[in-house]
Write a protein that holds these residues in place. Structure first.
Motif, PDB file in Angstrom:
ATOM      1  N   PRO A 184       6.170   7.804  11.144  1.00 43.14           N
ATOM      2  CA  PRO A 184       4.960   7.446  11.903  1.00 43.14           C
ATOM      3  C   PRO A 184       5.178   7.692  13.390  1.00 43.14           C
ATOM      4  O   PRO A 184       6.258   7.435  13.928  1.00 43.14           O
TER       5      PRO A 184
ATOM      6  N   ARG B  94      -0.070   6.617  11.264  1.00 45.62           N
ATOM      7  CA  ARG B  94       0.046   5.250  10.765  1.00 45.62           C
ATOM      8  C   ARG B  94       0.678   5.142   9.379  1.00 45.62           C
ATOM      9  O   ARG B  94       0.465   4.145   8.680  1.00 45.62           O
ATOM     10  N   ARG B  95       1.467   6.132   8.957  1.00 45.08           N
ATOM     11  CA  ARG B  95       2.086   6.039   7.640  1.00 45.08           C
ATOM     12  C   ARG B  95       3.430   6.755   7.627  1.00 45.08           C
ATOM     13  O   ARG B  95       3.712   7.619   8.459  1.00 45.08           O
TER      14      ARG B  95
ATOM     15  N   ARG C  80       1.897   3.243   3.507  1.00 48.05           N
ATOM     16  CA  ARG C  80       0.931   2.931   4.555  1.00 48.05           C
ATOM     17  C   ARG C  80       1.300   1.626   5.263  1.00 48.05           C
ATOM     18  O   ARG C  80       2.041   0.812   4.731  1.00 48.05           O
ATOM     19  N   ARG C  81       0.736   1.464   6.440  1.00 53.69           N
ATOM     20  CA  ARG C  81       0.936   0.229   7.181  1.00 53.69           C
ATOM     21  C   ARG C  81       0.195  -0.922   6.516  1.00 53.69           C
ATOM     22  O   ARG C  81      -0.709  -0.715   5.703  1.00 53.69           O
TER      23      ARG C  81
ATOM     24  N   GLU D 160      -3.389  -2.752  10.630  1.00 50.00           N
ATOM     25  CA  GLU D 160      -4.247  -1.631  11.008  1.00 50.00           C
ATOM     26  C   GLU D 160      -5.600  -2.105  11.524  1.00 50.00           C
ATOM     27  O   GLU D 160      -6.106  -1.597  12.532  1.00 50.00           O
TER      28      GLU D 160
ATOM     29  N   GLU E  54      -1.122  10.625   9.738  1.00 50.88           N
ATOM     30  CA  GLU E  54       0.334  10.609   9.915  1.00 50.88           C
ATOM     31  C   GLU E  54       0.765   9.674  11.027  1.00 50.88           C
ATOM     32  O   GLU E  54       1.946   9.305  11.113  1.00 50.88           O
TER      33      GLU E  54
ATOM     34  N   VAL F 148       3.660   8.311  -0.075  1.00 59.59           N
ATOM     35  CA  VAL F 148       3.039   7.843   1.163  1.00 59.59           C
ATOM     36  C   VAL F 148       3.127   6.328   1.223  1.00 59.59           C
ATOM     37  O   VAL F 148       2.692   5.635   0.296  1.00 59.59           O
TER      38      VAL F 148
ATOM     39  N   LEU G  15       5.093  -1.649   8.177  1.00 56.98           N
ATOM     40  CA  LEU G  15       4.693  -1.021   6.929  1.00 56.98           C
ATOM     41  C   LEU G  15       4.408  -2.077   5.875  1.00 56.98           C
ATOM     42  O   LEU G  15       4.991  -3.168   5.880  1.00 56.98           O
TER      43      LEU G  15
ATOM     44  N   ARG H  56       0.847  -1.190   0.000  1.00 55.98           N
ATOM     45  CA  ARG H  56       0.000   0.000   0.000  1.00 55.98           C
ATOM     46  C   ARG H  56       0.893   1.253   0.000  1.00 55.98           C
ATOM     47  O   ARG H  56       1.330   1.709   1.045  1.00 55.98           O
ATOM     48  N   PHE H  57       1.163   1.776  -1.178  1.00 60.50           N
ATOM     49  CA  PHE H  57       1.932   3.012  -1.303  1.00 60.50           C
ATOM     50  C   PHE H  57       1.483   3.727  -2.562  1.00 60.50           C
ATOM     51  O   PHE H  57       1.000   3.112  -3.517  1.00 60.50           O
TER      52      PHE H  57
END
Length: 298
Positions: free
Chosen positions: A200, A188-189, A122-123, A128, A186, A120, A251, A111-112
């Protein structure tokens, strides 16, 4: 637990013996992976399996206690045991996600994206979701305990010597933190811009590190922190370094990709402008942040 991918060796295969092997062309090495740094090779998750076993045993025990409490005449007894079992079981997908993050070497399904002139990261989605369930179930445990103790409708054996109001306050604080967690992405990423890195954080306060201030980028090799990326920059006092940590194993792209991504743009300041558009995401998608892969993929 899902099965872990085998770590791919960055070494190229040896040429076979014989005239046929000498005459034929040497096969091109596989370049669709992130070579793991030395700290991310070998058995990365040896401690994870005992932790998973203990979590599974505890969740099963709590569910058994909930079943036994169905005939207790106190509806809150099975409810608090079920909420506690869900809370404990929520650690299973989080352990699985961090385990995959340490050993992940490919980018598929991560997930980017490029978003508002930044890159960005993401986790992991599983991490999550499990984290939200963890906070919700823990808030439910605190609320049930507080209400049951206050009204006298909950009797536990043994009953913790805790007054009801701290449990109710804890439930409210957990729900408030979940609201902050949902409204502040912000937390969680990981965000990369041409000027700095936004790490993060556990709070809504931004934690930024300028590219020009970074002196060292390394992977933590301690057993309880494997996969964490450590960034060092000069402190206020001469000769002192300030260390920032990125829990890259949480991540979605994994620890190895995070390491190579940050290292690439730290060592190539002339290419940081890519972070303001889709070129950085495309470079990451092509594994072109690894030095030996980037030369022929520019």
């Amino acid at each position: 637990m899902t099965s872990q991918p085998q770590t791919v060796s960055p070494e190229e295969p040896e040429a076979g013996a014989g005239p046929a092997a000498a005459a034929g062309p040497r096969p091109a090495p596989d370049r669709d992976y992130f070579p793991p740094p030395r700290e991310l090779r070998g058995n990365l998750n040896g401690w994870t399996y005992p932790a998973v076993f203990l979590v599974a045993v505890l969740a099963t025990f709590l569910l058994a206690q909930a079943a036994l409490a169905l005939d207790s005449g106190q509806p809150l007894q099975p409810a608090i045991h079920i909420a506690a079992a869900v809370w404990v079981a929520s650690y299973l997908p989080m352990l699985s996600a961090t385990s995959r993050g340490r050993s992940r070497i490919r980018i598929e399904g991560a997930r980017f994206a490029s978003d508002q002139d930044t890159l960005v990261i993401r986790r992991s989605l599983g991490y999550e979701v499990a984290l939200v369930v963890c906070f919700l179930s823990l808030a439910a445990v605190c609320a049930i305990f507080g209400i049951g103790t206050w009204t006298g409708t909950l009797t536990l054996n043994p009953h913790p010597p805790v007054p009801p109001w701290p449990a109710l306050v804890a439930a409210v604080l957990l729900l408030l933190y979940l609201c902050v967690y949902a409204r502040r992405p912000e937390i969680r990423r990981l965000v990369l811009t041409p000027m700095h890195i936004v790490l993060p954080t556990k709070t809504s306060v931004a934690n930024m590190v300028s590219w020009t201030s970074i002196e060292q980028i390394e992977v933590v090799s301690r057993n309880n922190s494997k996969g964490t990326i450590r960034i060092s920059r000069p402190g206020r006092r001469p000769g002192r370094l300030v260390t920032k940590r990125i829990h890259a194993e949480k991540l979605s792209i994994g620890s190895a990709a995070t390491y190579w991504l940050i290292r690439f743009y730290h060592e190539n300041p002339d290419l940081r402008a890519e972070l303001a558009d889709a070129r950085a995401a495309e470079r990451l998608r092509r594994y072109a942040v690894v030095p030996e892969f980037a030369a022929d993929r520019r």
